[in-house]
Design a protein around this motif. Structure first.
Motif, PDB file in Angstrom:
ATOM      1  N   MET A 185       0.839  -1.177   0.000  1.00  0.00           N
ATOM      2  CA  MET A 185       0.000   0.000   0.000  1.00  0.00           C
ATOM      3  C   MET A 185       0.889   1.247   0.000  1.00  0.00           C
ATOM      4  SD  MET A 185      -3.039   0.662   2.665  1.00  0.00           S
ATOM      5  CE  MET A 185      -3.781   2.226   2.870  1.00  0.00           C
ATOM      6  N   PRO A 186       0.666   2.212  -0.905  1.00  0.00           N
ATOM      7  CA  PRO A 186       1.522   3.395  -0.955  1.00  0.00           C
ATOM      8  C   PRO A 186       1.343   4.263   0.282  1.00  0.00           C
ATOM      9  CG  PRO A 186      -0.186   3.486  -2.670  1.00  0.00           C
ATOM     10  CD  PRO A 186      -0.340   2.199  -1.942  1.00  0.00           C
ATOM     11  N   ARG A 187       2.445   4.932   0.611  1.00  0.00           N
ATOM     12  CA  ARG A 187       2.426   5.831   1.759  1.00  0.00           C
ATOM     13  C   ARG A 187       1.622   7.077   1.447  1.00  0.00           C
ATOM     14  NH1 ARG A 187       8.089   7.277   4.499  1.00  0.00           N
ATOM     15  NH2 ARG A 187       7.069   9.107   5.295  1.00  0.00           N
ATOM     16  N   LYS A 188       0.863   7.542   2.430  1.00  0.00           N
ATOM     17  CA  LYS A 188       0.078   8.754   2.269  1.00  0.00           C
ATOM     18  C   LYS A 188       1.013   9.958   2.236  1.00  0.00           C
ATOM     19  CE  LYS A 188      -4.166   9.551   4.252  1.00  0.00           C
ATOM     20  NZ  LYS A 188      -5.070   9.763   5.389  1.00  0.00           N
ATOM     21  N   LYS A 189       0.797  10.856   1.261  1.00  0.00           N
ATOM     22  CA  LYS A 189       1.637  12.052   1.134  1.00  0.00           C
ATOM     23  C   LYS A 189       1.386  12.979   2.317  1.00  0.00           C
ATOM     24  CE  LYS A 189       2.342  16.117  -1.698  1.00  0.00           C
ATOM     25  NZ  LYS A 189       1.638  17.199  -1.026  1.00  0.00           N
ATOM     26  N   GLU A 190       2.474  13.407   2.944  1.00  0.00           N
ATOM     27  CA  GLU A 190       2.364  14.346   4.054  1.00  0.00           C
ATOM     28  C   GLU A 190       2.074  15.734   3.494  1.00  0.00           C
ATOM     29  OE1 GLU A 190       5.252  16.196   7.441  1.00  0.00           O
ATOM     30  OE2 GLU A 190       5.466  14.068   7.003  1.00  0.00           O
ATOM     31  N   LEU A 191       1.104  16.410   4.099  1.00  0.00           N
ATOM     32  CA  LEU A 191       0.761  17.753   3.665  1.00  0.00           C
ATOM     33  C   LEU A 191       1.858  18.735   4.046  1.00  0.00           C
ATOM     34  CD1 LEU A 191      -2.980  18.009   4.797  1.00  0.00           C
ATOM     35  CD2 LEU A 191      -2.125  17.600   2.501  1.00  0.00           C
ATOM     36  N   SER A 192       2.046  19.739   3.209  1.00  0.00           N
ATOM     37  CA  SER A 192       2.963  20.810   3.565  1.00  0.00           C
ATOM     38  C   SER A 192       2.318  21.647   4.663  1.00  0.00           C
ATOM     39  CB  SER A 192       3.261  21.696   2.354  1.00  0.00           C
ATOM     40  OG  SER A 192       2.111  22.452   2.001  1.00  0.00           O
ATOM     41  N   PHE A 193       3.105  22.486   5.300  1.00  0.00           N
ATOM     42  CA  PHE A 193       2.574  23.368   6.335  1.00  0.00           C
ATOM     43  C   PHE A 193       1.441  24.225   5.779  1.00  0.00           C
ATOM     44  CE2 PHE A 193       2.523  27.584   8.288  1.00  0.00           C
ATOM     45  CZ  PHE A 193       2.229  27.244   9.596  1.00  0.00           C
ATOM     46  N   GLU A 194       1.670  24.783   4.592  1.00  0.00           N
ATOM     47  CA  GLU A 194       0.685  25.672   3.982  1.00  0.00           C
ATOM     48  C   GLU A 194      -0.613  24.936   3.646  1.00  0.00           C
ATOM     49  OE1 GLU A 194       3.877  25.417   3.110  1.00  0.00           O
ATOM     50  OE2 GLU A 194       4.682  27.390   3.603  1.00  0.00           O
ATOM     51  N   GLU A 195      -0.494  23.708   3.146  1.00  0.00           N
ATOM     52  CA  GLU A 195      -1.683  22.915   2.827  1.00  0.00           C
ATOM     53  C   GLU A 195      -2.464  22.567   4.095  1.00  0.00           C
ATOM     54  OE1 GLU A 195      -0.131  20.459  -1.110  1.00  0.00           O
ATOM     55  OE2 GLU A 195       0.429  19.746   0.895  1.00  0.00           O
ATOM     56  N   ALA A 196      -1.745  22.147   5.133  1.00  0.00           N
ATOM     57  CA  ALA A 196      -2.396  21.776   6.389  1.00  0.00           C
ATOM     58  C   ALA A 196      -3.072  22.985   7.028  1.00  0.00           C
ATOM     59  CB  ALA A 196      -1.374  21.164   7.356  1.00  0.00           C
ATOM     60  N   LEU A 197      -2.399  24.128   7.010  1.00  0.00           N
ATOM     61  CA  LEU A 197      -2.976  25.333   7.599  1.00  0.00           C
ATOM     62  C   LEU A 197      -4.202  25.790   6.817  1.00  0.00           C
ATOM     63  CD1 LEU A 197      -2.705  27.409   9.845  1.00  0.00           C
ATOM     64  CD2 LEU A 197      -1.210  28.731   8.336  1.00  0.00           C
ATOM     65  N   GLY A 198      -4.138  25.710   5.506  1.00  0.00           N
ATOM     66  CA  GLY A 198      -5.286  26.074   4.676  1.00  0.00           C
ATOM     67  C   GLY A 198      -6.488  25.199   4.953  1.00  0.00           C
ATOM     68  N   ARG A 199      -6.271  23.892   5.030  1.00  0.00           N
ATOM     69  CA  ARG A 199      -7.370  22.967   5.319  1.00  0.00           C
ATOM     70  C   ARG A 199      -7.911  23.212   6.724  1.00  0.00           C
ATOM     71  NH1 ARG A 199     -11.950  20.994   4.754  1.00  0.00           N
ATOM     72  NH2 ARG A 199     -12.276  18.939   5.647  1.00  0.00           N
ATOM     73  N   LEU A 200      -7.022  23.480   7.680  1.00  0.00           N
ATOM     74  CA  LEU A 200      -7.451  23.758   9.045  1.00  0.00           C
ATOM     75  C   LEU A 200      -8.339  25.004   9.083  1.00  0.00           C
ATOM     76  CD1 LEU A 200      -7.303  22.953  11.993  1.00  0.00           C
ATOM     77  CD2 LEU A 200      -5.143  24.191  12.168  1.00  0.00           C
ATOM     78  N   ASN A 201      -7.983  26.024   8.326  1.00  0.00           N
ATOM     79  CA  ASN A 201      -8.807  27.233   8.256  1.00  0.00           C
ATOM     80  C   ASN A 201     -10.181  26.936   7.652  1.00  0.00           C
ATOM     81  OD1 ASN A 201      -7.191  29.222   9.467  1.00  0.00           O
ATOM     82  ND2 ASN A 201      -5.954  29.384   7.616  1.00  0.00           N
ATOM     83  N   GLU A 202     -10.216  26.067   6.633  1.00  0.00           N
ATOM     84  CA  GLU A 202     -11.503  25.674   6.043  1.00  0.00           C
ATOM     85  C   GLU A 202     -12.396  24.992   7.081  1.00  0.00           C
ATOM     86  OE1 GLU A 202     -10.722  23.092   2.741  1.00  0.00           O
ATOM     87  OE2 GLU A 202      -9.657  24.636   1.609  1.00  0.00           O
ATOM     88  N   ILE A 203     -11.803  24.102   7.847  1.00  0.00           N
ATOM     89  CA  ILE A 203     -12.553  23.372   8.870  1.00  0.00           C
ATOM     90  C   ILE A 203     -13.107  24.335   9.919  1.00  0.00           C
ATOM     91  CG2 ILE A 203     -12.292  21.753  10.806  1.00  0.00           C
ATOM     92  CD1 ILE A 203     -10.417  20.130   8.976  1.00  0.00           C
ATOM     93  N   VAL A 204     -12.270  25.253  10.367  1.00  0.00           N
ATOM     94  CA  VAL A 204     -12.717  26.228  11.367  1.00  0.00           C
ATOM     95  C   VAL A 204     -13.876  27.053  10.821  1.00  0.00           C
ATOM     96  CG1 VAL A 204     -12.045  28.304  12.642  1.00  0.00           C
ATOM     97  CG2 VAL A 204     -10.520  26.321  12.590  1.00  0.00           C
ATOM     98  N   ASP A 205     -13.766  27.500   9.574  1.00  0.00           N
ATOM     99  CA  ASP A 205     -14.848  28.279   8.962  1.00  0.00           C
ATOM    100  C   ASP A 205     -16.150  27.484   8.930  1.00  0.00           C
ATOM    101  OD1 ASP A 205     -13.165  30.443   8.568  1.00  0.00           O
ATOM    102  OD2 ASP A 205     -12.770  29.977   6.445  1.00  0.00           O
TER     103      ASP A 205
END
Length: 81
Positions: A1-21
């Motif tokens: 099974m392929p390894r899941k790609k780790e999100l960059s800081f910017e990607e993780a922060l962007g998604r976190l902001n979406e969730i908060v919104d």
């Protein structure tokens, strides 16, 4: 099974902001709130780890030796390894 790609800081922060919104809108069902909370906590951990690595890297870049700044070459690990 392929390894899941780790999100960059910017990607993780962007998604976190979406969730908060989404959560702040107040119209999500409880099960979605719980899922978002869980994902948000994982993303917050990813961001925290990225910031810690950046802080450690900065500490290595400049160190004082007899009052003079000494720079060392910074080797950044390739993301996603």
């Amino acid at each position: 099974m392929p390894r899941k790609k780790e999100l960059s800081f910017e990607e993780a922060l962007g998604r976190l902001n979406e969730i908060v919104d989404q959560m702040e809108q107040g119209d999500l069902p409880l099960k979605d709130l719980i899922a978002n909370y869980s994902e948000g906590m994982k993303l917050a951990g990813t961001c925290s780890q990225a910031l810690s690595r950046a802080e450690q890297a900065m500490d290595l870049l400049v160190q004082e030796k007899d009052g003079d700044a000494v720079t060392q070459k910074l080797i950044i690990e390739e993301e996603g390894k």
